[in-house]
Design a protein around this motif. Structure first.
Motif, mmCIF file in Angstrom:
data_model
loop_
_atom_site.group_PDB
_atom_site.id
_atom_site.type_symbol
_atom_site.label_atom_id
_atom_site.label_comp_id
_atom_site.label_asym_id
_atom_site.label_seq_id
_atom_site.Cartn_x
_atom_site.Cartn_y
_atom_site.Cartn_z
ATOM 1 N N LEU A 1 0.831 -1.198 0.000
ATOM 2 C CA LEU A 1 0.000 0.000 0.000
ATOM 3 C C LEU A 1 0.866 1.249 0.000
ATOM 4 O O LEU A 1 0.616 2.204 -0.721
ATOM 5 N N ARG A 2 1.927 1.245 0.821
ATOM 6 C CA ARG A 2 2.774 2.415 0.944
ATOM 7 C C ARG A 2 3.441 2.767 -0.370
ATOM 8 O O ARG A 2 3.621 3.934 -0.697
ATOM 9 N N ARG A 3 3.775 1.772 -1.168
ATOM 10 C CA ARG A 3 4.514 2.009 -2.405
ATOM 11 C C ARG A 3 3.616 2.306 -3.586
ATOM 12 O O ARG A 3 4.102 2.511 -4.689
ATOM 13 N N SER A 4 2.313 2.302 -3.359
ATOM 14 C CA SER A 4 1.376 2.495 -4.470
ATOM 15 C C SER A 4 1.034 3.962 -4.668
ATOM 16 O O SER A 4 0.405 4.582 -3.837
ATOM 17 N N ALA A 5 1.452 4.502 -5.789
ATOM 18 C CA ALA A 5 1.152 5.905 -6.071
ATOM 19 C C ALA A 5 -0.345 6.131 -6.192
ATOM 20 O O ALA A 5 -0.860 7.168 -5.789
ATOM 21 N N VAL A 6 -1.038 5.143 -6.733
ATOM 22 C CA VAL A 6 -2.482 5.282 -6.881
ATOM 23 C C VAL A 6 -3.146 5.376 -5.527
ATOM 24 O O VAL A 6 -4.044 6.187 -5.302
ATOM 25 N N ALA A 7 -2.689 4.532 -4.591
ATOM 26 C CA ALA A 7 -3.282 4.553 -3.256
ATOM 27 C C ALA A 7 -3.008 5.885 -2.559
ATOM 28 O O ALA A 7 -3.868 6.423 -1.868
ATOM 29 N N VAL A 8 -1.816 6.422 -2.750
ATOM 30 C CA VAL A 8 -1.496 7.711 -2.150
ATOM 31 C C VAL A 8 -2.397 8.798 -2.719
ATOM 32 O O VAL A 8 -2.930 9.650 -2.002
ATOM 33 N N ALA A 9 -2.585 8.752 -4.032
ATOM 34 C CA ALA A 9 -3.464 9.736 -4.659
ATOM 35 C C ALA A 9 -4.883 9.611 -4.135
ATOM 36 O O ALA A 9 -5.573 10.605 -3.898
ATOM 37 N N ALA A 10 -5.321 8.365 -3.945
ATOM 38 C CA ALA A 10 -6.667 8.144 -3.419
ATOM 39 C C ALA A 10 -6.806 8.715 -2.009
ATOM 40 O O ALA A 10 -7.824 9.318 -1.662
ATOM 41 N N ALA A 11 -5.762 8.527 -1.204
ATOM 42 C CA ALA A 11 -5.811 9.056 0.162
ATOM 43 C C ALA A 11 -5.896 10.572 0.149
ATOM 44 O O ALA A 11 -6.635 11.185 0.929
ATOM 45 N N SER A 12 -5.154 11.199 -0.761
ATOM 46 C CA SER A 12 -5.204 12.657 -0.860
ATOM 47 C C SER A 12 -6.587 13.128 -1.280
ATOM 48 O O SER A 12 -7.120 14.104 -0.756
ATOM 49 N N ALA A 13 -7.178 12.404 -2.248
ATOM 50 C CA ALA A 13 -8.521 12.771 -2.696
ATOM 51 C C ALA A 13 -9.518 12.658 -1.571
ATOM 52 O O ALA A 13 -10.401 13.501 -1.408
ATOM 53 N N MET A 14 -9.382 11.603 -0.768
ATOM 54 C CA MET A 14 -10.310 11.424 0.342
ATOM 55 C C MET A 14 -10.141 12.516 1.386
ATOM 56 O O MET A 14 -11.108 13.009 1.947
ATOM 57 N N VAL B 1 0.709 -12.461 -14.911
ATOM 58 C CA VAL B 1 0.315 -11.054 -15.007
ATOM 59 C C VAL B 1 0.321 -10.500 -13.591
ATOM 60 O O VAL B 1 -0.377 -11.026 -12.713
ATOM 61 N N TYR B 2 1.125 -9.480 -13.380
ATOM 62 C CA TYR B 2 1.194 -8.828 -12.075
ATOM 63 C C TYR B 2 0.127 -7.756 -12.015
ATOM 64 O O TYR B 2 0.121 -6.820 -12.805
ATOM 65 N N LYS B 3 -0.782 -7.934 -11.097
ATOM 66 C CA LYS B 3 -1.875 -6.983 -10.890
ATOM 67 C C LYS B 3 -1.657 -6.322 -9.530
ATOM 68 O O LYS B 3 -1.843 -6.968 -8.503
ATOM 69 N N PRO B 4 -1.249 -5.061 -9.510
ATOM 70 C CA PRO B 4 -0.984 -4.401 -8.222
ATOM 71 C C PRO B 4 -2.267 -4.325 -7.387
ATOM 72 O O PRO B 4 -3.153 -3.528 -7.661
ATOM 73 N N TYR B 5 -2.357 -5.180 -6.381
ATOM 74 C CA TYR B 5 -3.589 -5.287 -5.608
ATOM 75 C C TYR B 5 -3.851 -4.064 -4.735
ATOM 76 O O TYR B 5 -5.004 -3.721 -4.480
ATOM 77 N N ALA B 6 -2.795 -3.414 -4.259
ATOM 78 C CA ALA B 6 -2.990 -2.296 -3.339
ATOM 79 C C ALA B 6 -3.848 -1.184 -3.918
ATOM 80 O O ALA B 6 -4.801 -0.754 -3.265
ATOM 81 N N PRO B 7 -3.560 -0.686 -5.130
ATOM 82 C CA PRO B 7 -4.415 0.388 -5.645
ATOM 83 C C PRO B 7 -5.846 -0.054 -5.894
ATOM 84 O O PRO B 7 -6.781 0.730 -5.706
ATOM 85 N N GLU B 8 -6.042 -1.314 -6.313
ATOM 86 C CA GLU B 8 -7.406 -1.802 -6.526
ATOM 87 C C GLU B 8 -8.157 -1.876 -5.197
ATOM 88 O O GLU B 8 -9.294 -1.407 -5.080
ATOM 89 N N ALA B 9 -7.520 -2.479 -4.194
ATOM 90 C CA ALA B 9 -8.166 -2.618 -2.890
ATOM 91 C C ALA B 9 -8.384 -1.260 -2.231
ATOM 92 O O ALA B 9 -9.426 -1.006 -1.613
ATOM 93 N N ALA B 10 -7.393 -0.365 -2.362
ATOM 94 C CA ALA B 10 -7.527 0.971 -1.776
ATOM 95 C C ALA B 10 -8.660 1.745 -2.430
ATOM 96 O O ALA B 10 -9.410 2.466 -1.760
ATOM 97 N N ALA B 11 -8.803 1.583 -3.746
ATOM 98 C CA ALA B 11 -9.902 2.267 -4.446
ATOM 99 C C ALA B 11 -11.250 1.749 -3.975
ATOM 100 O O ALA B 11 -12.195 2.526 -3.787
ATOM 101 N N ALA B 12 -11.360 0.446 -3.767
ATOM 102 C CA ALA B 12 -12.613 -0.128 -3.269
ATOM 103 C C ALA B 12 -12.949 0.427 -1.896
ATOM 104 O O ALA B 12 -14.106 0.781 -1.611
ATOM 105 N N ALA B 13 -11.943 0.519 -1.034
ATOM 106 C CA ALA B 13 -12.159 1.040 0.312
ATOM 107 C C ALA B 13 -12.590 2.499 0.269
ATOM 108 O O ALA B 13 -13.525 2.914 0.972
ATOM 109 N N GLU B 14 -11.942 3.298 -0.577
ATOM 110 C CA GLU B 14 -12.291 4.707 -0.655
ATOM 111 C C GLU B 14 -13.702 4.895 -1.217
ATOM 112 O O GLU B 14 -14.492 5.704 -0.716
ATOM 113 N N MET B 15 -14.022 4.147 -2.263
ATOM 114 C CA MET B 15 -15.371 4.224 -2.815
ATOM 115 C C MET B 15 -16.419 3.869 -1.763
ATOM 116 O O MET B 15 -17.465 4.520 -1.648
#
Length: 363
Positions: free
Chosen positions: A5-18, A279-293
């Protein structure tokens, strides 16, 4: 904090949006939004055979919900163990327990529709996670699933090179109850059709490795040991079953086999040369997006983070976040799953794989 989660730029962006969303919420108490952090999220995952759900998705979602609710939010978790009837019962129980919002990864996208409708009737919003469930869904987060199939198909073609039409390939698709499987298949066919000869093709019941093994044994008997030049496998669990069948039939060297999910066993098979790609699917940004939504919906707020919208067979224009995927081969293990903290080199390079790890530069 979870390393992935910490290394995911998408998750960081999501946290900022929230953070911005919550600030706006606090400034407009007459808008009907919910300001309390006391939010109960019902999380329903489909099975526990694939390592990703309980090793990655569950902890990331829990951690993200905590971050977004000042550690006052609660995650109520249920795993359906690949049983659609059980999952419907789990949804019913969460409705009866009056959770504030649901995150649902459906076992069967059609069978869950009635339960989703019950949640909607109870004013409980629903986030479809990873698989696009039918029924009145409020939001959806997943990967670009057709692109997954394209990535898998391209990987197999790269492995086959000039020998792409020198024999036959086997296509081992996922379960027909999973809408993602149809999208993986569609993307793969767009890459492979006309460029390879497909000897046998299967839709694998429940994605189970043992069913993939049985299918592959049938394909070997039908096509012949010396005619199979590659196998499209829709995920890593099935790839393991396929490779078991190939080895049992004495087929060596093992022809290129694809996969998906970057499971540890698959990464080790890639290191050893038994599996060509995943296929590497970065789970952190997907899971973080679900949580934020989920938190935004529970608060009655806009889903400003949604990048696009998607249609299901029963609903149109569902707000969605789709996360990009990466082809994983022996050449980029260190730059993907190791760099992102999914596995350490020590996790991968157990004594059995130590020599092979050295050969691919993992030390």
């Amino acid at each position: 904090m979870n390393a992935l989660l910490r290394r995911s730029a998408v998750a960081v962006a999501a946290a900022s949006a929230m953070t911005l969303s919550l600030a706006a919420c606090g400034s407009d108490q007459g808008s009907g939004v919910r300001i309390s952090d006391d939010i109960t999220v019902g999380l329903l995952l489909p099975e526990n055979e694939a390592a990703r759900y309980e090793k990655f998705d569950l902890p990331v979602i829990k951690e993200k919900i905590g971050q977004l609710t000042n550690n006052k939010g609660t995650v109520v978790y249920a795993n359906a163990k690949q049983d659609a009837t059980l999952q419907n019962q789990q949804v019913d129980k969460m409705i009866a327990d009056k959770v504030d919002v649901l995150i649902v990864d459906a076992v069967d996208s059609k069978a869950i529709a009635g339960a989703i409708k019950k949640a909607k009737d109870a004013d409980i919003p629903v986030v479809a996670f990873d698989r696009l469930a039918e029924g009145p869904i409020d939001a959806y987060t997943s990967f670009d699933n057709e692109e997954v199939g394209h990535v898998q198909g391209k990987a197999l073609l790269a492995a086959l090179g000039s020998k792409a039409k020198g024999g036959k390939i086997v296509m081992m698709n996922g379960a027909v109850t999973d809408p993602n499987a149809a999208m993986f298949k569609k993307g793969a066919h767009k890459e492979l059709d006309g460029k390879v000869n497909i000897g046998e093709e299967y839709d694998t019941k429940e994605w189970k490795p043992e069913n993939a093994t049985a299918n592959m044994e049938g394909a070997i008997e039908s096509i012949g040991n010396d005619k199979i030049i590659g196998v499209y496998s829709a995920n890593d669990g099935m790839a393991g079953g396929i490779i078991t069948a190939l080895k049992s039939a004495g087929i060596f060297p093992i022809p290129p086999v694809t996969g998906q999910d970057a499971e540890l066993a698959a990464v080790q098979r890639i290191v050893a040369g038994d599996q060509y790609a995943s296929v590497y699917k970065p789970y952190a940004p997907e899971a973080a997006a679900a949580a934020e939504m989920a938190i935004l919906l529970a608060r009655g707020m806009e889903l400003g983070m949604a990048q696009t919208d998607v249609d299901s067979p029963t609903d149109k224009s569902i707000p969605a976040v789709l996360v990009p995927v990466i082809s994983l081969t022996k050449d980029n293990i260190e730059d993907t799953v190791v760099k992102d903290g999914v596995y350490t080199v020590q996790d991968i390079c157990t004594p059995k794989y130590k020599v092979a790890c050295g050969q691919v530069g993992l030390k």
